[in-house]
Design an enzyme around this catalytic site. Structure first.
Site, PDB file in Angstrom:
ATOM      1  N   LYS A 121       0.860  -1.199   0.000  1.00  0.00           N
ATOM      2  CA  LYS A 121       0.000   0.000   0.000  1.00  0.00           C
ATOM      3  C   LYS A 121       0.886   1.235   0.000  1.00  0.00           C
ATOM      4  CE  LYS A 121      -1.929   2.890   2.373  1.00  0.00           C
ATOM      5  NZ  LYS A 121      -1.840   4.345   2.035  1.00  0.00           N
TER       6      LYS A 121
ATOM      7  N   GLU B 258       9.339   0.781  10.981  1.00  0.00           N
ATOM      8  CA  GLU B 258      10.400   1.770  10.765  1.00  0.00           C
ATOM      9  C   GLU B 258       9.718   3.132  10.884  1.00  0.00           C
ATOM     10  OE1 GLU B 258      12.345   4.442   9.733  1.00  0.00           O
ATOM     11  OE2 GLU B 258      12.464   3.804   7.640  1.00  0.00           O
TER      12      GLU B 258
ATOM     13  N   CYS C 104      13.330  10.177   7.490  1.00  0.00           N
ATOM     14  CA  CYS C 104      13.176   9.730   8.885  1.00  0.00           C
ATOM     15  C   CYS C 104      14.486   9.831   9.652  1.00  0.00           C
ATOM     16  CB  CYS C 104      12.642   8.311   8.918  1.00  0.00           C
ATOM     17  SG  CYS C 104      13.537   7.200   7.828  1.00  0.00           S
TER      18      CYS C 104
ATOM     19  N   GLU D  45       9.481  15.515  15.597  1.00  0.00           N
ATOM     20  CA  GLU D  45       9.932  15.344  14.218  1.00  0.00           C
ATOM     21  C   GLU D  45       9.190  16.344  13.334  1.00  0.00           C
ATOM     22  OE1 GLU D  45       8.823  11.663  12.228  1.00  0.00           O
ATOM     23  OE2 GLU D  45      10.829  11.535  11.384  1.00  0.00           O
TER      24      GLU D  45
HETATM   25  P1  NDP Z   1       1.595   7.996   8.251  1.00  0.00           P
HETATM   26  O1  NDP Z   1       2.237   7.134   9.266  1.00  0.00           O
HETATM   27  O2  NDP Z   1       0.237   8.489   8.487  1.00  0.00           O
HETATM   28  O3  NDP Z   1       1.579   7.227   6.844  1.00  0.00           O
HETATM   29  C1  NDP Z   1       2.454   6.184   6.446  1.00  0.00           C
HETATM   30  C2  NDP Z   1       1.672   5.151   5.639  1.00  0.00           C
HETATM   31  O4  NDP Z   1       0.687   4.517   6.471  1.00  0.00           O
HETATM   32  C3  NDP Z   1       0.875   5.744   4.490  1.00  0.00           C
HETATM   33  O5  NDP Z   1       0.804   4.821   3.434  1.00  0.00           O
HETATM   34  C4  NDP Z   1      -0.482   5.945   5.122  1.00  0.00           C
HETATM   35  O6  NDP Z   1      -1.509   6.084   4.204  1.00  0.00           O
HETATM   36  C5  NDP Z   1      -0.608   4.706   5.946  1.00  0.00           C
HETATM   37  N1  NDP Z   1      -1.514   4.785   7.076  1.00  0.00           N
HETATM   38  C6  NDP Z   1      -2.066   5.879   7.654  1.00  0.00           C
HETATM   39  N2  NDP Z   1      -2.834   5.525   8.696  1.00  0.00           N
HETATM   40  C7  NDP Z   1      -2.782   4.174   8.781  1.00  0.00           C
HETATM   41  C8  NDP Z   1      -3.338   3.218   9.665  1.00  0.00           C
HETATM   42  N3  NDP Z   1      -4.119   3.567  10.682  1.00  0.00           N
HETATM   43  N4  NDP Z   1      -3.059   1.905   9.478  1.00  0.00           N
HETATM   44  C9  NDP Z   1      -2.239   1.517   8.469  1.00  0.00           C
HETATM   45  N5  NDP Z   1      -1.681   2.387   7.606  1.00  0.00           N
HETATM   46  C10 NDP Z   1      -1.945   3.696   7.750  1.00  0.00           C
HETATM   47  O7  NDP Z   1       2.518   9.194   7.955  1.00  0.00           O
HETATM   48  P2  NDP Z   1       2.087  10.526   7.203  1.00  0.00           P
HETATM   49  O8  NDP Z   1       2.316  10.323   5.784  1.00  0.00           O
HETATM   50  O9  NDP Z   1       0.735  10.999   7.566  1.00  0.00           O
HETATM   51  O10 NDP Z   1       3.129  11.526   7.836  1.00  0.00           O
HETATM   52  C11 NDP Z   1       2.932  12.007   9.156  1.00  0.00           C
HETATM   53  C12 NDP Z   1       4.249  12.127   9.830  1.00  0.00           C
HETATM   54  O11 NDP Z   1       4.866  10.841   9.924  1.00  0.00           O
HETATM   55  C13 NDP Z   1       5.274  12.938   9.103  1.00  0.00           C
HETATM   56  O12 NDP Z   1       5.144  14.272   9.334  1.00  0.00           O
HETATM   57  C14 NDP Z   1       6.543  12.384   9.642  1.00  0.00           C
HETATM   58  O13 NDP Z   1       6.829  12.994  10.852  1.00  0.00           O
HETATM   59  C15 NDP Z   1       6.256  10.951   9.870  1.00  0.00           C
HETATM   60  N6  NDP Z   1       6.737  10.098   8.802  1.00  0.00           N
HETATM   61  C16 NDP Z   1       7.836   9.333   9.020  1.00  0.00           C
HETATM   62  C17 NDP Z   1       8.327   8.570   7.996  1.00  0.00           C
HETATM   63  C18 NDP Z   1       9.509   7.724   8.157  1.00  0.00           C
HETATM   64  O14 NDP Z   1      10.118   7.359   7.152  1.00  0.00           O
HETATM   65  N7  NDP Z   1       9.863   7.321   9.341  1.00  0.00           N
HETATM   66  C19 NDP Z   1       7.733   8.556   6.678  1.00  0.00           C
HETATM   67  C20 NDP Z   1       6.544   9.354   6.581  1.00  0.00           C
HETATM   68  C21 NDP Z   1       6.096  10.074   7.617  1.00  0.00           C
HETATM   69  P3  NDP Z   1      -1.812   7.586   3.661  1.00  0.00           P
HETATM   70  O15 NDP Z   1      -0.588   8.108   3.069  1.00  0.00           O
HETATM   71  O16 NDP Z   1      -2.816   7.389   2.643  1.00  0.00           O
HETATM   72  O17 NDP Z   1      -2.282   8.352   4.859  1.00  0.00           O
END
Ligand code: NDP
Length: 497
Positions: A203, A277, A311, A408
């Site tokens: 996904k 992660e 990240c 973050e």
């Molecule tokens: P999320 O954790 O919301 O999203 C990561 C993935 O999980 C996306 O594919 C998202 O879908 C999906 N997702 C969202 N909610 C759920 C759920 N309840 N169960 C399973 N999957 C889910 O991160 P965001 O993109 O909203 O970013 C928010 C913050 O997260 C950022 O500002 C950053 O701080 C952090 N982040 C950290 C990352 C890393 O590499 N460690 C990467 C990205 C974000 P969808 O995109 O459609 O919401």
């Protein structure tokens, strides 16, 4: 900073403006024509693109302009059932029983096609994500191909990977990835899972689905058996429904700590294996004996690479007090040379922020930095009128209790703190709920080792930053998650060991 001003003679005055740059790069955009974006995309299930059962769709945007790129299907429960069932069938009948040497051939093919179509992937990634083309071209796509090459090499050598004879795959993997490195995160997830004999339902993030869909087309191109890889586009609800599906054996998630915790709760008490992660708030530590020019490049790379949407970004600069003023001065001079603008321009250093939501988050957190008394600085920089943009920003006078030192931000924002002794540097670096990465800049090898032994961070870079290699494991401590991706360790996450 790409201000577009020229240092021409002021009319009539005969005075040369020495402050504004006197020259400007010509635009050098990578051609968009290499990519064909369809008006709409279906879900990739059992080797075919098909419309979503409930008919839901959403738009994906070009964040540099805000313009719609295309319409993408939203996967619902019926589609998830179908994809998981396809993955199960492929696992039991085709991929699981297939000899590793045969699986390897498919992975090598995917790797080679990623290389052959690398320009197409790079342009598409920059369009959908907003990252500069020089990063997607030189980092994301080559590393994604390298991951497939690396794990292809393991597929027929699992008996010798150190997990005992004939380690068994886990089964059907649900893999949920974020928007910051869309194709690379897909490669990090798919390559080890497939090499180990698992099948996958991936996904991608809502805002960056397009390169995962192009990768699905590559799976068709290389003749990957149907159901081995399935790609379900959708938002958080789709991700939540996928990871809680009862016929999933393994969950691999990269994203926010908040969602990672929810997934951990949902998987508790089930037999599902889980790797997480999550976020980070890394310290990039500069000692007074560091090679300063290299350190400046490392600081810039650490926090401004990919607009800070990383990240493991070095978002906290810890600089030894005796050199702090000099380092910050040089850093500011260097930042004034960065170019912000069109992601498809090869001269661009800083691209667009991926979404309105992320821009709002960065804006809110930096406002908290102002309110808590830190001092904000950005180079002179004109932001484009359309799309989502944030200038490279440095906060000085930051204390450990400030939100910008603890949370973050996931944007091009650096918080500068100082220290006097190595002990203080370690204490401040470890004063975080996270523990994904860290950087150390010093001339002394013994100090690097002393520091690295005391830092609670999964990756510690010495006199460099943001270096990745498929052979090297990556992962965190504490709220940065658990499990490792990359290297031999990355295989363990997809095997019964
Ligand atoms: P999320 O954790 O919301 O999203 C990561 C993935 O999980 C996306 O594919 C998202 O879908 C999906 N997702 C969202 N909610 C759920 C759920 N309840 N169960 C399973 N999957 C889910 O991160 P965001 O993109 O909203 O970013 C928010 C913050 O997260 C950022 O500002 C950053 O701080 C952090 N982040 C950290 C990352 C890393 O590499 N460690 C990467 C990205 C974000 P969808 O995109 O459609 O919401």
């Amino acid at each position: 900073m790409g201000s577009g001003k020229s240092g021409k003679k002021a009319a009539g005055a005969g005075v040369v403006d020495t402050v504004s740059p006197s020259w400007e790069y010509a635009p050098a955009p990578e051609s968009r024509d290499i990519v064909t974006i369809a008006p709409e995309y279906g879900l990739f299930i059992s080797g075919e693109f098909r419309p979503p059962a409930a008919g839901g769709t959403f738009a994906t945007l070009d964040p540099s302009t805000g313009a719609k790129l295309t319409t993408v299907a939203e996967a619902g429960p019926a589609d998830i059932d179908l994809a998981v069932a396809a993955a199960r069938t492929a696992y039991e009948n085709v991929w699981g029983p297939m000899p590793g040497s045969e699986r390897a051939k498919y992975l090598y093919r995917i790797a080679r096609v990623l290389q052959e179509r690398s320009r197409e992937f790079a342009v598409l990634e920059s369009l959908d994500n907003g990252k500069p083309i020089k990063e997607s071209r030189d980092v994301d796509i080559p590393l994604a191909a390298a991951h497939f090459f690396y794990y292809a090499g393991w597929a027929d050598k699992l008996d010798y990977a150190g997990f005992g004879p004939a380690p068994r795959p886990i089964g059907v993997a649900a893999q949920v990835i974020p928007w910051n490195f869309p194709l690379l995160m897909a490669a990090w997830k798919l390559a080890p899972a497939l090499a180990a004999g698992n099948t996958c339902v991936l996904k991608p993030a809502e805002t960056t689905p397009l390169t995962a869909l192009l990768l699905a087309a590559v799976c068709q191109q290389v003749g990957l058996p149907p159901g081995v890889v399935n790609v379900l586009t959708g938002a958080g609800e789709t991700g939540a429904a996928l990871v809680t599906h009862p016929d999933v054996d393994k969950i691999a998630f990269t994203g926010s700590t908040e969602v990672g915790k929810q997934i951990a709760v949902s998987a508790a008490g089930t037999p599902k294996k889980l790797t997480l992660e999550l976020g980070g708030k890394a310290a990039n530590i500069v000692f007074d004996d560091a090679p300063v020019e290299q350190a400046i490049e490392g600081i810039v790379n650490g926090i401004f690479f990919n607009q800070g949407h990383v990240c493991c970004a070095g978002s906290r600069l810890l600089v030894q007090e005796s050199v702090a003023d000099a380092v910050v001065d040089r850093l500011k001079r260097r930042l004034a040379t960065l170019r912000l603008g069109d992601p498809l321009d090869k001269n661009t250093d800083i691209g667009a922020i991926n979404s309105r939501q992320q821009l709002d988050k960065i804006t809110e957190l930096t406002a908290a930095g102002d309110a808590e008394g830190a001092e904000r600085w950005s180079p002179p920089c004109r932001l484009p009128d359309k799309g989502f943009w944030f200038p490279p920003t440095v906060f000085t006078g930051v204390s450990q209790s400030h939100r910008i030192a603890r949370e973050e931000i996931f944007g091009p924002v650096l918080s500068v703190l100082t220290f006097r002794t190595p002990e203080e540097a370690v204490a401040k670096a470890n004063n975080t709920p996270y523990g994904l990465s860290a950087g150390i800049w010093t001339d002394k090898g013994s100090r690097i080792l002393w520091m690295a032994q005391r830092m609670r961070a999964g990756v510690v870079w010495a006199n460099t930053y943001n270096r990745f290699d498929p052979a090297s494991p990556f992962g965190g401590y504490q709220e940065s998650g658990y499990g490792r991706e990359g290297g031999r360790h990355g295989l363990a996450a997809y095997l019964h060991v």
